[in-house]
Design a protein around this motif. Structure first.
Motif, mmCIF file in Angstrom:
data_model
loop_
_atom_site.group_PDB
_atom_site.id
_atom_site.type_symbol
_atom_site.label_atom_id
_atom_site.label_comp_id
_atom_site.label_asym_id
_atom_site.label_seq_id
_atom_site.Cartn_x
_atom_site.Cartn_y
_atom_site.Cartn_z
ATOM 1 N N THR A 1 -8.087 15.297 5.287
ATOM 2 C CA THR A 1 -7.833 14.093 4.503
ATOM 3 C C THR A 1 -6.339 13.830 4.424
ATOM 4 O OG1 THR A 1 -9.763 14.632 3.143
ATOM 5 C CG2 THR A 1 -8.271 12.957 2.306
ATOM 6 N N GLY A 2 -5.948 12.615 4.740
ATOM 7 C CA GLY A 2 -4.548 12.225 4.611
ATOM 8 C C GLY A 2 -4.455 10.745 4.302
ATOM 9 N N ILE A 3 -3.620 10.388 3.342
ATOM 10 C CA ILE A 3 -3.409 8.978 3.014
ATOM 11 C C ILE A 3 -1.921 8.731 2.873
ATOM 12 C CG2 ILE A 3 -3.535 9.201 0.484
ATOM 13 C CD1 ILE A 3 -5.226 6.571 0.562
ATOM 14 N N ASP A 4 -1.496 7.535 3.239
ATOM 15 C CA ASP A 4 -0.089 7.186 3.087
ATOM 16 C C ASP A 4 0.018 5.690 2.830
ATOM 17 O OD1 ASP A 4 2.803 8.161 3.413
ATOM 18 O OD2 ASP A 4 2.754 6.371 4.666
ATOM 19 N N CYS A 5 0.899 5.333 1.899
ATOM 20 C CA CYS A 5 1.170 3.928 1.633
ATOM 21 C C CYS A 5 2.666 3.683 1.808
ATOM 22 C CB CYS A 5 0.709 3.518 0.239
ATOM 23 S SG CYS A 5 1.401 4.470 -1.128
ATOM 24 N N GLU A 6 2.988 2.570 2.386
ATOM 25 C CA GLU A 6 4.380 2.218 2.661
ATOM 26 C C GLU A 6 4.589 0.733 2.394
ATOM 27 O OE1 GLU A 6 6.644 4.428 3.564
ATOM 28 O OE2 GLU A 6 5.269 6.110 3.984
ATOM 29 N N ILE A 7 5.767 0.400 1.914
ATOM 30 C CA ILE A 7 6.167 -0.996 1.824
ATOM 31 C C ILE A 7 6.628 -1.438 3.212
ATOM 32 C CG2 ILE A 7 7.731 -2.643 0.751
ATOM 33 C CD1 ILE A 7 5.623 -1.440 -1.127
ATOM 34 N N MET A 8 6.138 -2.580 3.659
ATOM 35 C CA MET A 8 6.440 -3.029 5.014
ATOM 36 C C MET A 8 7.938 -3.140 5.250
ATOM 37 S SD MET A 8 4.776 -6.208 7.142
ATOM 38 C CE MET A 8 5.688 -7.518 6.341
ATOM 39 N N LEU A 9 8.366 -2.615 6.379
ATOM 40 C CA LEU A 9 9.781 -2.643 6.742
ATOM 41 C C LEU A 9 10.260 -4.068 6.983
ATOM 42 C CD1 LEU A 9 9.690 0.276 9.327
ATOM 43 C CD2 LEU A 9 11.019 0.303 7.206
ATOM 44 N N PRO A 10 11.478 -4.394 6.576
ATOM 45 C CA PRO A 10 12.061 -5.674 6.992
ATOM 46 C C PRO A 10 12.225 -5.686 8.507
ATOM 47 C CG PRO A 10 13.303 -4.683 5.180
ATOM 48 C CD PRO A 10 12.356 -3.631 5.685
ATOM 49 N N ALA A 11 12.164 -6.867 9.099
ATOM 50 C CA ALA A 11 12.197 -6.979 10.559
ATOM 51 C C ALA A 11 13.439 -6.336 11.157
ATOM 52 C CB ALA A 11 12.110 -8.448 10.971
ATOM 53 N N GLY A 12 14.602 -6.587 10.567
ATOM 54 C CA GLY A 12 15.830 -6.024 11.102
ATOM 55 C C GLY A 12 15.861 -4.513 11.036
ATOM 56 N N GLU A 13 15.404 -3.958 9.922
ATOM 57 C CA GLU A 13 15.382 -2.500 9.764
ATOM 58 C C GLU A 13 14.406 -1.864 10.745
ATOM 59 O OE1 GLU A 13 14.561 0.912 6.333
ATOM 60 O OE2 GLU A 13 14.689 -1.209 5.777
ATOM 61 N N ALA A 14 13.273 -2.532 10.981
ATOM 62 C CA ALA A 14 12.295 -2.013 11.936
ATOM 63 C C ALA A 14 12.926 -1.851 13.319
ATOM 64 C CB ALA A 14 11.087 -2.939 11.999
ATOM 65 N N GLU A 15 13.705 -2.829 13.738
ATOM 66 C CA GLU A 15 14.351 -2.740 15.045
ATOM 67 C C GLU A 15 15.374 -1.604 15.077
ATOM 68 O OE1 GLU A 15 13.446 -4.258 17.653
ATOM 69 O OE2 GLU A 15 12.156 -5.842 16.842
ATOM 70 N N GLU A 16 16.033 -1.362 13.962
ATOM 71 C CA GLU A 16 17.077 -0.339 13.916
ATOM 72 C C GLU A 16 16.519 1.080 13.961
ATOM 73 O OE1 GLU A 16 19.374 -1.034 10.455
ATOM 74 O OE2 GLU A 16 20.230 -2.928 11.155
ATOM 75 N N ILE A 17 15.361 1.310 13.329
ATOM 76 C CA ILE A 17 14.867 2.679 13.193
ATOM 77 C C ILE A 17 13.663 3.000 14.081
ATOM 78 C CG2 ILE A 17 15.687 2.695 10.801
ATOM 79 C CD1 ILE A 17 12.761 2.583 9.910
ATOM 80 N N LYS A 18 13.218 2.053 14.901
ATOM 81 C CA LYS A 18 11.985 2.240 15.664
ATOM 82 C C LYS A 18 12.007 3.481 16.540
ATOM 83 C CE LYS A 18 13.541 -0.988 19.283
ATOM 84 N NZ LYS A 18 13.797 0.045 20.339
ATOM 85 N N ASP A 19 13.165 3.827 17.113
ATOM 86 C CA ASP A 19 13.214 4.964 18.030
ATOM 87 C C ASP A 19 12.989 6.302 17.334
ATOM 88 O OD1 ASP A 19 13.694 3.220 20.100
ATOM 89 O OD2 ASP A 19 15.865 3.484 20.071
ATOM 90 N N GLY A 20 13.136 6.329 16.017
ATOM 91 C CA GLY A 20 12.851 7.550 15.284
ATOM 92 C C GLY A 20 11.392 7.704 14.903
#
Length: 222
Positions: free
Chosen positions: A105-124
């Motif tokens: 069993t595993g659950i995770d909730c996240e606030i959606m990333l802003p578009a710019g931040e998503a592009e910056e951190i995607k490689d991680g």
């Protein structure tokens, strides 16, 4: 601390939700936890989030007839009663918990990333073979990347009791994504599951919050 408890269903599984107001938290609230001493020096924000998560977990266990508050392991993981597995996640104002028997069993909730931040951190978060799949999905890339992050976190929470160590995002890769579920494949053997083993994780969106859930039978070798 002011809280409100409710439940919702995700892919047929009951998830317990506690909405909380961290600005109403006081140190006296933490005394409700049997292990409150472990958090005596934590920041107020951390205390409030941990407390809300354990309140959600206590509700989830109560639904199974168990009156208990999960303790905390050496890496901060919840310690569930014998015969039970579970998972906790939270944002700054909402905590979720799910409990099961004889299941990963595993659950995770996240606030959606802003578009710019998503592009910056995607490689991680994803590898070069995952990015084209996420960009081809009928979802904004920032939403798809946040889901990949959340799904991998859910998987690692589910496997951690067997693996016993932190796992990097390169341990699993996204192989499918649609408007109901995301599929992960292991890139190496973990917790008795072989390389290439796949897990399907249903997900849902509530405003800016994304929730991914893993509920799977244990590996045969376990």
């Amino acid at each position: 601390m002011r809280t409100a408890h409710g439940t919702f269903s995700l892919a047929g599984h009951t998830v317990h939700r506690v909405d909380f107001a961290p600005e109403t938290f006081t140190d006296a609230d933490l005394l409700w936890l049997p292990h409150h001493e472990k958090f005596s020096h934590a920041a107020s924000k951390r205390k409030a989030e941990h407390l809300a998560g354990r309140i959600a977990a206590a509700h989830a266990l109560k639904a199974h007839g168990i009156t208990a508050v999960p303790g905390t392991g050496s890496s901060g993981e919840p310690l569930w009663p014998a015969g039970f597995s579970g998972s906790i996640s939270h944002t700054s104002r909402c905590a979720l918990a799910v409990v099961a028997t004889n299941a990963l069993t595993g659950i995770d909730c996240e606030i959606m990333l802003p578009a710019g931040e998503a592009e910056e951190i995607k490689d991680g978060i994803i590898g070069p073979d995952e990015e084209p799949l996420l960009r081809a999905a009928a979802l904004p890339f920032a939403l798809a990347l946040t889901l990949a992050f959340s799904a991998k976190e859910s998987l690692f929470k589910a496997l951690y009791p067997a693996v016993g160590e932190m796992m990097g995002f390169d341990c699993a890769r996204v192989t499918a994504l649609d408007d109901e579920s995301l599929t992960l494949a292991l890139t190496r053997p973990l917790a008795g599951f072989g390389e290439g083993f796949t897990f399907r994780l249903p997900w849902l969106r509530e405003d800016t919050m994304l929730i991914a859930l893993l509920h799977s039978a244990p590996a045969a070798s376990r």
